[in-house]
Design a protein around this motif. Sequence first.
Motif, mmCIF file in Angstrom:
data_model
loop_
_atom_site.group_PDB
_atom_site.id
_atom_site.type_symbol
_atom_site.label_atom_id
_atom_site.label_comp_id
_atom_site.label_asym_id
_atom_site.label_seq_id
_atom_site.Cartn_x
_atom_site.Cartn_y
_atom_site.Cartn_z
ATOM 1 N N GLY A 1 -1.110 4.962 0.272
ATOM 2 C CA GLY A 1 -0.207 6.043 0.628
ATOM 3 C C GLY A 1 -0.749 6.907 1.751
ATOM 4 N N LEU B 1 6.317 5.691 6.810
ATOM 5 C CA LEU B 1 7.514 6.489 6.541
ATOM 6 C C LEU B 1 7.821 7.432 7.703
ATOM 7 N N SER C 1 9.386 5.650 -2.487
ATOM 8 C CA SER C 1 9.600 4.545 -1.547
ATOM 9 C C SER C 1 9.679 3.219 -2.296
ATOM 10 N N LEU D 1 1.278 4.013 3.978
ATOM 11 C CA LEU D 1 2.670 4.297 3.668
ATOM 12 C C LEU D 1 3.174 5.576 4.342
ATOM 13 N N GLU D 2 2.345 6.636 4.346
ATOM 14 C CA GLU D 2 2.792 7.872 4.996
ATOM 15 C C GLU D 2 3.066 7.660 6.487
ATOM 16 N N ILE E 1 8.985 0.295 -1.059
ATOM 17 C CA ILE E 1 7.812 -0.525 -0.761
ATOM 18 C C ILE E 1 6.613 -0.087 -1.582
ATOM 19 N N SER E 2 6.550 1.252 -1.901
ATOM 20 C CA SER E 2 5.460 1.731 -2.760
ATOM 21 C C SER E 2 5.528 1.062 -4.119
ATOM 22 N N ILE F 1 5.611 9.615 -2.038
ATOM 23 C CA ILE F 1 5.294 8.210 -1.746
ATOM 24 C C ILE F 1 5.919 7.291 -2.781
#
Length: 725
Positions: A214, A222, A42, A218-219, A44-45, A39
């Motif tokens: 995440g 992605l 990334s 986020l996951e 964005i992370s 994560i």
Amino acid sequence: MDIPSVSGYKKMKDDFSKESDSSASFALKSIFVSSPQKIWRSKISWRIALTAFMTILFVQTLVLNLGGIEQHRQKQLDMLKEEARVAIASTINTNKRGTNISPYKDKQVERIMSSTHITGFSVYSYTLDYIKSYGQQMNLVARAGMLGNTYRSSNGGVYEFILRGTNVRSVFTVVVQVDSSTVERSVYNYVIDYIKIMVILSLLVTTVLMIALGRWLLEPMLFMRSNLISAFKNPEDPNIQPSPYDVSDEIGAAIDLTQKLIRQNAENIGHIKSTAEDKIHKLAYYDTLTSLPNRAMFIQHLTEKGRANEDGSVNRFAVVTLDLDHFKDINDSMGHNVGDAILRSVGRRLQVSMPDTAIISRTGEDEFAVMMQLAGDSITAKDVADRIIGVIRAEPFRVFNESFQVRASVGLSTFPDDGSDPEQVLKNADIALNRAKEEGRDTIKEYSEDFDRAVQERFQMLRDLRDALENDKLMIYYQPQLCLKTGRVIGAEALLRWWLPDNSKEGGVFVSPAVFVPVAEQSGLIVPIGQWVLQQACEFAKTCNQEHGIDVRFAINVSGNQFVHGDICNDVSRALDETGIAPNRIELEVTESVFMDDIEHTVSILHALHSKGVELAIDDFGTGYSSLSYLSQFPIDRLKIDQSFIRNALNDKDNASIARTIINLGHSLDLKVIAEGVETKAHEEFLMQQDCDEVQGFRYSRPVPPEDFIKFVKEYNGDLNSFED
């Protein structure tokens, strides 16, 4: 389908071209991308983490700055104050009341200063009479109304305060000075500790936030991104993986909808791809109105024809561009449907009259271009142009039972005579076309290098003029205006001047307004230039009035573009408001042609300006085409006789008669009349005989810089006879 290699998500993001073709690799990539351990790779992370971290840090820093530091500093000072109060109160002799004798003994004072932070103190009676001081010199003094005051030195090393009798359990008032140098060190340590806590807390909260984001945001994002990448690389046959996320929540539903859209898009693309390509090609390379090739296609044909043959020779061909004269008037008066019909007719007439090998194109709204190969010496580019203009002139165009006589301006150039690059030959034909339009239209102009040189010089002048405006290199000169009856100076005309630096011995040259003003007019640059001149003239009028006691009228020329494309009323209001000068100290001069372009619009603007108190004048009167019936509608104050009539009045009875008539006309309309171009005593006497009101010209003064104008007014004795021819 290209699939990213297992070298990592970053490679997949940065370089799609390195993907391999394997569904197994795709599945592995999907697991890899959605792995929680990745994560933090990334972007964005990192953006979310950095934003959260900085927000928490900012809030805590704000809390610290809003009071934390100052509260801690004050707390330390209060501790020093309490320490000093206890020491002072515990050693004071409470039996001494109402005396002017200090209640402290030297040994007590020595003990206090050695065992505390006290470096000095002063003792006052209950009536605030000074008794005695000990230690360092004091800055505070105990006075009525000031007992709550404190003092702290600029470096923070000394702190002074006042202890009243109630504070030390006696009738005495004591001003105490303590060493406060340890306070700033304490504040520094406090800030450092607070920052450490802030950073640790921010990191902790950010980490918890990122773990939650995440897992739940986020996951899935992605995963959805990996499917979108697959669809992007092969939109007609995307290889996307089934979603492992529950469609009952928002993210899972969005992923499911995205996958459905990807599949639907793949089906639609296959259906419309072939028809879209055909339509795009036609839109890109053909004119939709006439179905003729457009400019892009015409340039392609030029490039192909301009290539050398196998034997190294090149084809000679003529490039002719034509523009329908005053075509906008047809659109405005008859409507665009009539104009479109004429354009289609022009295209058909050119196609029928020219050989099949000729390329005919519509390159602009009312512009066409023709390319025709020249075989041998039997036909020249001029012959091609003559045929084209003859086709246009041959007979009127009939549209909806109406006849329209259309004329055209034509420019021509020849490849390779007028350029080795086919596109340059087209550009040269356009340059020749512009020259044809400038020289009266309905004519043919063949390209000459002089045309190109003139265009380049004009372009360079426009760049230099724009640079002069932006860098304050323009100047305003002033030419005095005098009253013929009293001899006094009653005004001045503001005249724009441009000094253009160069490498000559003189360092530069004055560019004639007759040269650069038309360039500014055609480019639209005259609008900001006019605004600048107006502002500068108003500021100079203010300077003359307030600093030199010169109260005269300043005449400013206004361009027609300022009426049409600018906001002259707002410009005048702003200049008057910013300088504070009286509106009647400004006169706007407008030529007759501006008055006649749009009567209703012009009259409304003139009335708006006149209502502000600004004076108005018609400049160069007698050289335009204004109607006397219109003249009575304009709220003007003054007629300005063009200088050509005055200069020739003594030798030409027609010019003298025109000048006389303008003066009589102005007076009959209750207007003032001013004559420019007065160069001799004879001119002056002629105007006096005709009862002219005001004059300006070289007899009295050439246009001069602002400081010279002020000098002229101050030194002038008011006698017109003092000027020499």
